[in-house]
Design a protein around this motif. Structure first.
Motif, PDB file in Angstrom:
ATOM      1  N   THR A  58      30.595  33.949  37.235  1.00  0.00           N
ATOM      2  CA  THR A  58      29.809  32.309  37.099  1.00  0.00           C
ATOM      3  C   THR A  58      31.202  31.976  35.826  1.00  0.00           C
ATOM      4  O   THR A  58      31.193  31.118  35.586  1.00  0.00           O
ATOM      5  CB  THR A  58      28.464  32.776  36.177  1.00  0.00           C
ATOM      6  OG1 THR A  58      27.863  33.027  37.361  1.00  0.00           O
ATOM      7  CG2 THR A  58      27.800  31.739  35.823  1.00  0.00           C
ATOM      8  N   GLN A  94      43.804  27.880  33.083  1.00  0.00           N
ATOM      9  CA  GLN A  94      44.780  27.459  33.379  1.00  0.00           C
ATOM     10  C   GLN A  94      45.387  28.204  32.089  1.00  0.00           C
ATOM     11  O   GLN A  94      46.966  28.999  32.340  1.00  0.00           O
ATOM     12  CB  GLN A  94      45.333  26.337  32.639  1.00  0.00           C
ATOM     13  CG  GLN A  94      44.948  25.078  33.962  1.00  0.00           C
ATOM     14  CD  GLN A  94      45.027  24.004  33.333  1.00  0.00           C
ATOM     15  OE1 GLN A  94      45.460  23.412  33.091  1.00  0.00           O
ATOM     16  NE2 GLN A  94      45.229  22.969  35.259  1.00  0.00           N
ATOM     17  N   ILE A 119      34.222  30.932  36.506  1.00  0.00           N
ATOM     18  CA  ILE A 119      34.385  29.619  36.865  1.00  0.00           C
ATOM     19  C   ILE A 119      33.928  28.348  36.183  1.00  0.00           C
ATOM     20  O   ILE A 119      34.778  27.398  36.327  1.00  0.00           O
ATOM     21  CB  ILE A 119      32.743  29.358  38.296  1.00  0.00           C
ATOM     22  CG1 ILE A 119      33.706  29.912  39.716  1.00  0.00           C
ATOM     23  CG2 ILE A 119      32.847  28.467  38.441  1.00  0.00           C
ATOM     24  CD1 ILE A 119      32.161  30.077  40.444  1.00  0.00           C
ATOM     25  N   MET A 120      33.483  29.205  35.403  1.00  0.00           N
ATOM     26  CA  MET A 120      33.229  27.927  33.768  1.00  0.00           C
ATOM     27  C   MET A 120      34.123  27.877  33.427  1.00  0.00           C
ATOM     28  O   MET A 120      34.576  26.662  32.766  1.00  0.00           O
ATOM     29  CB  MET A 120      32.117  28.819  33.376  1.00  0.00           C
ATOM     30  CG  MET A 120      30.606  28.492  33.067  1.00  0.00           C
ATOM     31  SD  MET A 120      30.013  27.277  34.130  1.00  0.00           S
ATOM     32  CE  MET A 120      29.667  26.123  32.534  1.00  0.00           C
ATOM     33  N   LEU A 136      37.342  27.687  34.519  1.00  0.00           N
ATOM     34  CA  LEU A 136      38.067  27.138  35.171  1.00  0.00           C
ATOM     35  C   LEU A 136      37.815  25.455  34.721  1.00  0.00           C
ATOM     36  O   LEU A 136      38.419  24.628  34.881  1.00  0.00           O
ATOM     37  CB  LEU A 136      38.162  26.981  36.376  1.00  0.00           C
ATOM     38  CG  LEU A 136      39.716  28.461  36.709  1.00  0.00           C
ATOM     39  CD1 LEU A 136      38.588  28.435  38.805  1.00  0.00           C
ATOM     40  CD2 LEU A 136      40.343  28.312  36.628  1.00  0.00           C
ATOM     41  N   THR A 137      36.546  25.172  34.689  1.00  0.00           N
ATOM     42  CA  THR A 137      36.033  23.496  34.585  1.00  0.00           C
ATOM     43  C   THR A 137      36.083  22.957  33.292  1.00  0.00           C
ATOM     44  O   THR A 137      36.446  22.334  32.678  1.00  0.00           O
ATOM     45  CB  THR A 137      34.251  24.001  34.995  1.00  0.00           C
ATOM     46  OG1 THR A 137      33.254  24.980  33.874  1.00  0.00           O
ATOM     47  CG2 THR A 137      34.220  23.986  36.282  1.00  0.00           C
ATOM     48  N   ARG A 138      35.930  24.064  31.971  1.00  0.00           N
ATOM     49  CA  ARG A 138      36.874  24.208  31.124  1.00  0.00           C
ATOM     50  C   ARG A 138      38.504  24.198  31.273  1.00  0.00           C
ATOM     51  O   ARG A 138      38.514  23.889  30.197  1.00  0.00           O
ATOM     52  CB  ARG A 138      36.074  24.547  29.936  1.00  0.00           C
ATOM     53  CG  ARG A 138      34.867  24.607  30.163  1.00  0.00           C
ATOM     54  CD  ARG A 138      34.470  25.607  29.096  1.00  0.00           C
ATOM     55  NE  ARG A 138      33.154  26.099  28.720  1.00  0.00           N
ATOM     56  CZ  ARG A 138      32.018  27.059  29.502  1.00  0.00           C
ATOM     57  NH1 ARG A 138      32.566  28.132  29.279  1.00  0.00           N
ATOM     58  NH2 ARG A 138      30.909  26.967  29.525  1.00  0.00           N
ATOM     59  N   ASN A 139      39.441  24.024  31.206  1.00  0.00           N
ATOM     60  CA  ASN A 139      40.774  24.356  31.565  1.00  0.00           C
ATOM     61  C   ASN A 139      40.383  25.445  30.502  1.00  0.00           C
ATOM     62  O   ASN A 139      43.033  26.249  30.181  1.00  0.00           O
ATOM     63  CB  ASN A 139      41.112  22.886  31.018  1.00  0.00           C
ATOM     64  CG  ASN A 139      41.412  21.847  31.787  1.00  0.00           C
ATOM     65  OD1 ASN A 139      40.921  22.137  33.162  1.00  0.00           O
ATOM     66  ND2 ASN A 139      40.784  20.889  31.203  1.00  0.00           N
TER      67      ASN A 139
END
Length: 86
Positions: free
Chosen positions: A68, A80, A71-72, A74-77
């Motif tokens: 989790t 990268q 994934i979180m 990644l959703t917050r950039n």
């Protein structure tokens, strides 16, 4: 426009757009004299919204091994930045 052997018709795009009829939208018919009216069905208590049905369809379909937190990130950039630092 013709009715198919299954009793189906295609609602023209301009009518669907004006009424907001998207795929899987519930509709209802009303007979008035010698014609029929079609409209979006009113939501009935206890039935899920379209979003709930979409989530139900996706539930259990993920096949990633990410946590989790990953994934979180990644959703917050943050993902990268983490990949660049590795």
């Amino acid at each position: 426009m013709q009715i198919t052997s299954k009793g189906q018709v295609t609602i023209p795009l301009n009518v669907r757009a004006r009424l907001g009829l998207l795929p899987h939208t519930e509709v209802e018919f009303e007979l008035v004299g010698d014609h029929a009216r079609i409209r979006k069905a009113k939501p009935t208590p206890g039935t899920g919204a379209r979003g709930n049905r979409a989530l139900d369809a996706l539930r259990g379909s993920a096949d990633t091994r990410m946590s989790t937190d990953e994934i979180m990130a990644l959703t917050r950039n943050d993902g990268q930045r983490r990949r660049k630092n590795k």
